[in-house]
Design an enzyme around this catalytic site. Structure first.
Site, PDB file in Angstrom:
ATOM      1  N   THR A   1       8.619  -2.289  -0.292  1.00 42.61           N
ATOM      2  CA  THR A   1       9.516  -2.283  -1.456  1.00 42.61           C
ATOM      3  C   THR A   1       9.091  -1.216  -2.466  1.00 42.61           C
ATOM      4  O   THR A   1       7.917  -0.860  -2.555  1.00 42.61           O
ATOM      5  CB  THR A   1       9.471  -3.676  -2.123  1.00 42.61           C
ATOM      6  OG1 THR A   1      10.054  -3.589  -3.415  1.00 42.61           O
ATOM      7  CG2 THR A   1       8.048  -4.172  -2.311  1.00 42.61           C
ATOM      8  N   ASP A   2      10.044  -0.782  -3.277  1.00 42.41           N
ATOM      9  CA  ASP A   2       9.714   0.154  -4.363  1.00 42.41           C
ATOM     10  C   ASP A   2       8.894  -0.527  -5.463  1.00 42.41           C
ATOM     11  O   ASP A   2       8.298   0.137  -6.301  1.00 42.41           O
ATOM     12  CB  ASP A   2      10.991   0.780  -4.955  1.00 42.41           C
ATOM     13  CG  ASP A   2      11.953  -0.225  -5.575  1.00 42.41           C
ATOM     14  OD1 ASP A   2      11.718  -1.448  -5.473  1.00 42.41           O
ATOM     15  OD2 ASP A   2      12.969   0.221  -6.169  1.00 42.41           O
ATOM     16  N   GLU A   3       8.854  -1.875  -5.439  1.00 43.65           N
ATOM     17  CA  GLU A   3       8.170  -2.592  -6.527  1.00 43.65           C
ATOM     18  C   GLU A   3       6.660  -2.339  -6.531  1.00 43.65           C
ATOM     19  O   GLU A   3       5.992  -2.576  -7.536  1.00 43.65           O
ATOM     20  CB  GLU A   3       8.499  -4.086  -6.457  1.00 43.65           C
ATOM     21  CG  GLU A   3      10.003  -4.315  -6.507  1.00 43.65           C
ATOM     22  CD  GLU A   3      10.440  -5.768  -6.673  1.00 43.65           C
ATOM     23  OE1 GLU A   3       9.664  -6.578  -7.200  1.00 43.65           O
ATOM     24  OE2 GLU A   3      11.580  -6.071  -6.280  1.00 43.65           O
TER      25      GLU A   3
ATOM     26  N   LYS B   1       2.798  -7.117  -1.544  1.00 40.99           N
ATOM     27  CA  LYS B   1       3.397  -6.070  -0.712  1.00 40.99           C
ATOM     28  C   LYS B   1       2.533  -4.802  -0.761  1.00 40.99           C
ATOM     29  O   LYS B   1       2.327  -4.144   0.249  1.00 40.99           O
ATOM     30  CB  LYS B   1       4.826  -5.750  -1.170  1.00 40.99           C
ATOM     31  CG  LYS B   1       5.847  -6.838  -0.908  1.00 40.99           C
ATOM     32  CD  LYS B   1       6.058  -7.175   0.566  1.00 40.99           C
ATOM     33  CE  LYS B   1       6.768  -6.094   1.331  1.00 40.99           C
ATOM     34  NZ  LYS B   1       7.104  -6.536   2.725  1.00 40.99           N
TER      35      LYS B   1
ATOM     36  N   TYR C   1       4.343 -10.909  -6.132  1.00 42.73           N
ATOM     37  CA  TYR C   1       5.096 -10.390  -4.976  1.00 42.73           C
ATOM     38  C   TYR C   1       4.744  -8.928  -4.719  1.00 42.73           C
ATOM     39  O   TYR C   1       4.352  -8.558  -3.615  1.00 42.73           O
ATOM     40  CB  TYR C   1       6.613 -10.528  -5.210  1.00 42.73           C
ATOM     41  CG  TYR C   1       7.450  -9.704  -4.251  1.00 42.73           C
ATOM     42  CD1 TYR C   1       7.461  -9.994  -2.890  1.00 42.73           C
ATOM     43  CD2 TYR C   1       8.226  -8.626  -4.699  1.00 42.73           C
ATOM     44  CE1 TYR C   1       8.213  -9.237  -1.993  1.00 42.73           C
ATOM     45  CE2 TYR C   1       8.981  -7.864  -3.809  1.00 42.73           C
ATOM     46  CZ  TYR C   1       8.974  -8.174  -2.458  1.00 42.73           C
ATOM     47  OH  TYR C   1       9.717  -7.418  -1.582  1.00 42.73           O
TER      48      TYR C   1
END
Ligand code: NAD
Ligand code: TYD
Length: 351
Positions: free
Chosen positions: A132-134, A161, A157
Site C-alpha cells: 500500500t501507499d500508506e 505492511k 496497519y
C-alpha cells in the site's frame, strides 16, 4: 498447465478481481486461491469462475508456517502473488496484534515456504508482494510518493505492511529470492467490504442512515478502480523487474467530503431521489486517531517502463460501483450481519 500461480487473499476485495482476471486471461495457468476466509473473505465473490478447470480454492491460514510449507510442497507454485492481509486501518487501531500476525508473520511464513521450495532453482520463479501507499506516511498539501520516498508508516496497519515490505526485500537481498513489490493507492469498486469508506457510504445512503465523515472530511486520498489495480498487478507480475518496486495510483485525489458529496449525487440519480437529498445524511464524527492527512502517488515509473494506464474516469468508476452495489443487494445484505453489525455499532454508535 504451463505455470502454477498461488494467489493469497483471493477471496477478498482486490484478490477476487485478480483471481477472475488471471483465470479468464490465462487458461493454461493453474490458479490457486489460498485464503482462510476471515470476515473479509467471501467465496461468493468468485461464484462465476469456481467451476473452471484452471482454478482451485485452498482454505489455509498464512499465520501457520507448517501449513504453508505443506501447501507449497504439495502444489509446487512457480509464482506467488501475495494479497492476504488484515486491511482496515480502523480495525488495526483496536486490534494491532492481528495485523502483526497476518501481515508480518504471515508474509514471513510465505517467504520461507517459497525459499524452501525454490532454493535449488530460482529460474522462472517470482514472489510478488502487494502493498500500500500508506507505508510512505502522510503528505502535506503538495508532493507525491515515489518509489524513492522513505518509509514513515503511522498506523498499526501501515506499520505492519511496511514491515512486511522490508521482510520481502530482506529475503531478496539475503537469500536471492526473486521478488517484486507494488504499493497502491486506495481502491474502490464491486465486492469491497462495507467497512471501507465508499461501500459504507453507499450502504448507509440506500438505508437512509447517516454517513460518518471523520473530522472535517479534509483528508485526501487517491482513488483507483479495482480492475485497474488488477491489470497493473498482471503487468508487473509478468514484466516487472526482479527486486524492483512499482507505485500504482489513479492520479485522482479527492478530499473525503468532496468524494462523499459526489457519491451522494450519483446515489440520488440511481435511487431517483431529489438532487441534494442524500447529502443531508452527511454527519461529521470524531476523527480517526493518527489520521493521515494526504496520500498521493506518482506512478510514472509503472507508466513509463511498463506502459500501464488507468482505464476509467472516476465518475464512470463511481457509477459502475454504485450500480453493482444496488444490483447486488443480496451480497451486501449477507455481509452486513453478525460480526459486521457488532463492529459497526462499536465503531460509530458512541460518537
Ligand atoms: P480484504 O480485506 O478485502 O481481503 C483480504 C483477504 O485476505 C480476505 O479474503 C481474507 O480472508 C484473507 N486473509 C486475511 N487473513 C488471512 C490469513 N491469515 N490467511 C489467509 N488469508 C487471509 O483486502 P483488500 O482490500 O482486497 O486488500 C488486499 C491486499 O491489497 C492487502 O494486502 C492490502 O494491504 C493491499 N492493498 C489494499 C488497498 C485497498 O484500497 N483496499 C490498497 C493498496 C493495497
Ligand atoms: P478507508 O476506506 O478506511 O481507507 P484508508 O484509511 O485505508 O485510506 O478510509 C478512506 C478515508 O475515509 C480515510 O481518510 C478515512 C475516511 N473515512 C471516513 O471519513 N468515514 C468512514 O466511515 C470511513 C470508514 C473512512
Amino acid at each position: 498447465m504451463k505455470k502454477t500461480i498461488l494467489i493469497t487473499g483471493g477471496a477478498g476485495f482486490i484478490g477476487s478481481h485478480l483471481v477472475r482476471l488471471m483465470v479468464n486471461k490465462y487458461p493454461d495457468y493453474k490458479i490457486l486461491n489460498l485464503d482462510t476466509l476471515t470476515y473479509a473473505g467471501n467465496l461468493e465473490n468468485l461464484r462465476d469462475i469456481e467451476g473452471r478447470p484452471n482454478y482451485t480454492f485452498i482454505k489455509g491460514d498464512i499465520t501457520d508456517g507448517a501449513e504453508m510449507l505443506r501447501i507449497f510442497r504439495e502444489h509446487r507454485p512457480e509464482g506467488v502473488i501475495h494479497l492476504a492481509a488484515e486491511s482496515h486501518v480502523d480495525r488495526s487501531i483496536s486490534d494491532p496484534l492481528a495485523f502483526i500476525r497476518t501481515n508480518v508473520i504471515g508474509t514471513v511464513n510465505l517467504l520461507n515456504a517459497a525459499r524452501e521450495l525454490w532454493k535449488d532453482n530460482w529460474e522462472g520463479k517470482r514472489f510478488y508482494h502487494i502493498s500500500t501507499d500508506e507505508v510512505y506516511g502522510s503528505l502535506g498539501t503538495t508532493g507525491y510518493f515515489t518509489e524513492e520516498t522513505s518509509y514513515d508508516p503511522r498506523s498499526p496497519y501501515s506499520a505492519s505492511k511496511a514491515s512486511s515490505d522490508h521482510m520481502v526485500r530482506a529475503w531478496h537481498h539475503t537469500y536471492n529470492l526473486p521478488v517484486v513489490i507494488s504499493n497502491c493507492s486506495n481502491n474502490y469498486g464491486p465486492n469491497q467490504f462495507p467497512e471501507k469508506l465508499i461501500p459504507l457510504a453507499i450502504n448507509n445512503i440506500r438505508h437512509n442512515k447517516l454517513i460518518p465523515v471523520y473530522g472535517k472530511g479534509e483528508n485526501v486520498r487517491d482513488w483507483l478502480y479495482v480492475e485497474d489495480h488488477a491489470n497493473a498487478i498482471d503487468l508487473i507480475f509478468h514484466q516487472g523487474k526482479n527486486g524492483e518496486t512499482y507505485n500504482i495510483g489513479g492520479n485522482n485525489e479527492w478530499t473525503n467530503i468532496d468524494l462523499i458529496r459526489k457519491l451522494c449525487q450519483v446515489m440520488d440519480k440511481a435511487l431517483n431521489r431529489k438532487p441534494g437529498e442524500s447529502e443531508k445524511l452527511i454527519t461529521f464524527v470524531k476523527d480517526r486517531a493518527g489520521h493521515d492527512k494526504r496520500y498521493a502517488i506518482d506512478s510514472s515509473k509503472l507508466m513509463n517502463e511498463l506502459g500501464w494506464r488507468p482505464s476509467l474516469q472516476f465518475e464512470q468508476g463511481l457509477e459502475k460501483t454504485v450500480k453493482w452495489y444496488l444490483d447486488n443487494e443480496e451480497w451486501l445484505n449477507s455481509v452486513i450481519t453478525g460480526e459486521y453489525a457488532n463492529y459497526y455499532a462499536q465503531q460509530y454508535d458512541n460518537r
